[in-house]
Design a protein around this motif. Structure first.
Motif, short mmCIF file in Angstrom:
data_model
loop_
_atom_site.label_atom_id
_atom_site.label_comp_id
_atom_site.label_asym_id
_atom_site.label_seq_id
_atom_site.Cartn_x
_atom_site.Cartn_y
_atom_site.Cartn_z
N HIS A 45 0.86 -1.19 0.00
CA HIS A 45 0.00 0.00 0.00
C HIS A 45 0.89 1.23 0.00
O HIS A 45 2.11 1.15 0.17
CB HIS A 45 -0.99 -0.02 1.18
CG HIS A 45 -0.36 0.14 2.53
ND1 HIS A 45 -0.11 1.37 3.09
CD2 HIS A 45 0.06 -0.77 3.44
CE1 HIS A 45 0.42 1.21 4.29
NE2 HIS A 45 0.55 -0.09 4.52
N TRP A 46 0.28 2.35 -0.27
CA TRP A 46 0.99 3.63 -0.32
C TRP A 46 0.30 4.56 0.66
O TRP A 46 -0.78 5.10 0.34
CB TRP A 46 0.96 4.23 -1.72
CG TRP A 46 1.74 3.43 -2.70
CD1 TRP A 46 3.02 3.66 -3.11
CD2 TRP A 46 1.31 2.25 -3.39
NE1 TRP A 46 3.41 2.70 -4.00
CE2 TRP A 46 2.37 1.81 -4.20
CE3 TRP A 46 0.13 1.50 -3.40
CZ2 TRP A 46 2.31 0.70 -5.00
CZ3 TRP A 46 0.05 0.39 -4.20
CH2 TRP A 46 1.14 0.00 -4.99
N ASP A 102 -2.14 5.85 2.73
CA ASP A 102 -3.52 5.46 3.00
C ASP A 102 -4.24 5.03 1.72
O ASP A 102 -5.45 5.17 1.60
CB ASP A 102 -4.28 6.59 3.70
CG ASP A 102 -4.33 7.87 2.89
OD1 ASP A 102 -3.77 7.91 1.78
OD2 ASP A 102 -4.93 8.84 3.38
N TYR A 103 -3.49 4.53 0.73
CA TYR A 103 -4.06 4.07 -0.54
C TYR A 103 -3.61 2.64 -0.80
O TYR A 103 -2.46 2.31 -0.54
CB TYR A 103 -3.58 4.97 -1.68
CG TYR A 103 -4.07 4.52 -3.03
CD1 TYR A 103 -5.33 4.89 -3.47
CD2 TYR A 103 -3.30 3.69 -3.83
CE1 TYR A 103 -5.80 4.44 -4.70
CE2 TYR A 103 -3.77 3.25 -5.05
CZ TYR A 103 -5.01 3.62 -5.48
OH TYR A 103 -5.48 3.17 -6.68
N PRO A 104 -4.41 1.75 -1.29
CA PRO A 104 -5.82 1.93 -1.64
C PRO A 104 -6.73 1.77 -0.43
O PRO A 104 -6.36 1.15 0.57
CB PRO A 104 -6.08 0.80 -2.64
CG PRO A 104 -5.15 -0.28 -2.23
CD PRO A 104 -3.92 0.42 -1.69
N GLN A 105 -7.91 2.34 -0.55
CA GLN A 105 -8.92 2.25 0.50
C GLN A 105 -10.19 1.63 -0.03
O GLN A 105 -10.47 1.68 -1.23
CB GLN A 105 -9.29 3.65 1.01
CG GLN A 105 -8.21 4.35 1.76
CD GLN A 105 -8.71 5.69 2.28
OE1 GLN A 105 -9.88 5.87 2.59
NE2 GLN A 105 -7.80 6.65 2.36
N SER A 106 -10.93 1.06 0.88
CA SER A 106 -12.28 0.58 0.58
C SER A 106 -13.18 1.11 1.69
O SER A 106 -12.99 0.74 2.85
CB SER A 106 -12.31 -0.96 0.55
OG SER A 106 -13.63 -1.42 0.38
N GLY A 147 -13.11 3.93 3.18
CA GLY A 147 -12.33 4.62 4.20
C GLY A 147 -11.45 3.73 5.05
O GLY A 147 -10.93 4.16 6.07
N LEU A 153 -8.00 1.15 4.97
CA LEU A 153 -6.82 0.78 4.19
C LEU A 153 -6.94 -0.67 3.72
O LEU A 153 -7.24 -1.57 4.50
CB LEU A 153 -5.57 0.95 5.04
CG LEU A 153 -4.23 0.69 4.36
CD1 LEU A 153 -4.03 1.65 3.18
CD2 LEU A 153 -3.10 0.85 5.36
N SER A 154 -6.73 -0.89 2.42
CA SER A 154 -6.92 -2.22 1.81
C SER A 154 -5.71 -2.59 0.94
O SER A 154 -5.77 -2.50 -0.29
CB SER A 154 -8.19 -2.22 0.94
OG SER A 154 -9.30 -1.84 1.69
N CYS A 197 -2.99 -4.31 -1.39
CA CYS A 197 -3.09 -5.28 -2.48
C CYS A 197 -2.21 -6.49 -2.14
O CYS A 197 -1.13 -6.34 -1.57
CB CYS A 197 -2.58 -4.68 -3.78
SG CYS A 197 -3.49 -3.21 -4.28
#
Length: 97
Positions: free
Chosen positions: A42-43, A45-49, A51, A53-54, A56
């Motif tokens: 992740h980067w 707080d990206y990616p989010q689902s 709100g 943190l999700s 990959c």
């Protein structure tokens, strides 16, 4: 930021210019009795689902290449902390627990 519940027992093992690699147990949609060992990315707080943190999940063959490359980089630059962190991640994937 909260981590999505699909990731269990996760730990950050490497950060590079905002990109964060984690290891842990990934249980997609909490349907697989605790999940499987996985490398995630992740980067910040990206990616989010919704709100949350999700990170990959990195496929196994790519995971091996990434960890191998990072270990080579750490040894070449004599970064002992990074060597320890990447070695710990490699051991995580090779242990039977």
């Amino acid at each position: 930021m909260n981590m999505i519940s699909y990731w269990k027992g996760y730990e950050e093992i490497h950060t590079d210019d905002g990109m964060v690699l984690i290891i842990g147990w990934y249980d997609h949609k909490n349907q697989h009795n605790g999940g499987n060992k996985a490398l995630g990315v992740h980067w910040g707080d990206y990616p989010q689902s919704r709100g949350v943190l999700s990170p990959c999940v990195i496929p196994e063959a790519t995971r091996s290449a990434i960890l191998s490359g990072l270990l080579h980089q750490a040894v070449s630059s004599t970064n002992l902390q990074q060597v320890e962190s990447i070695t710990k991640a490699i051991s995580f994937f090779h242990s039977h627990t």
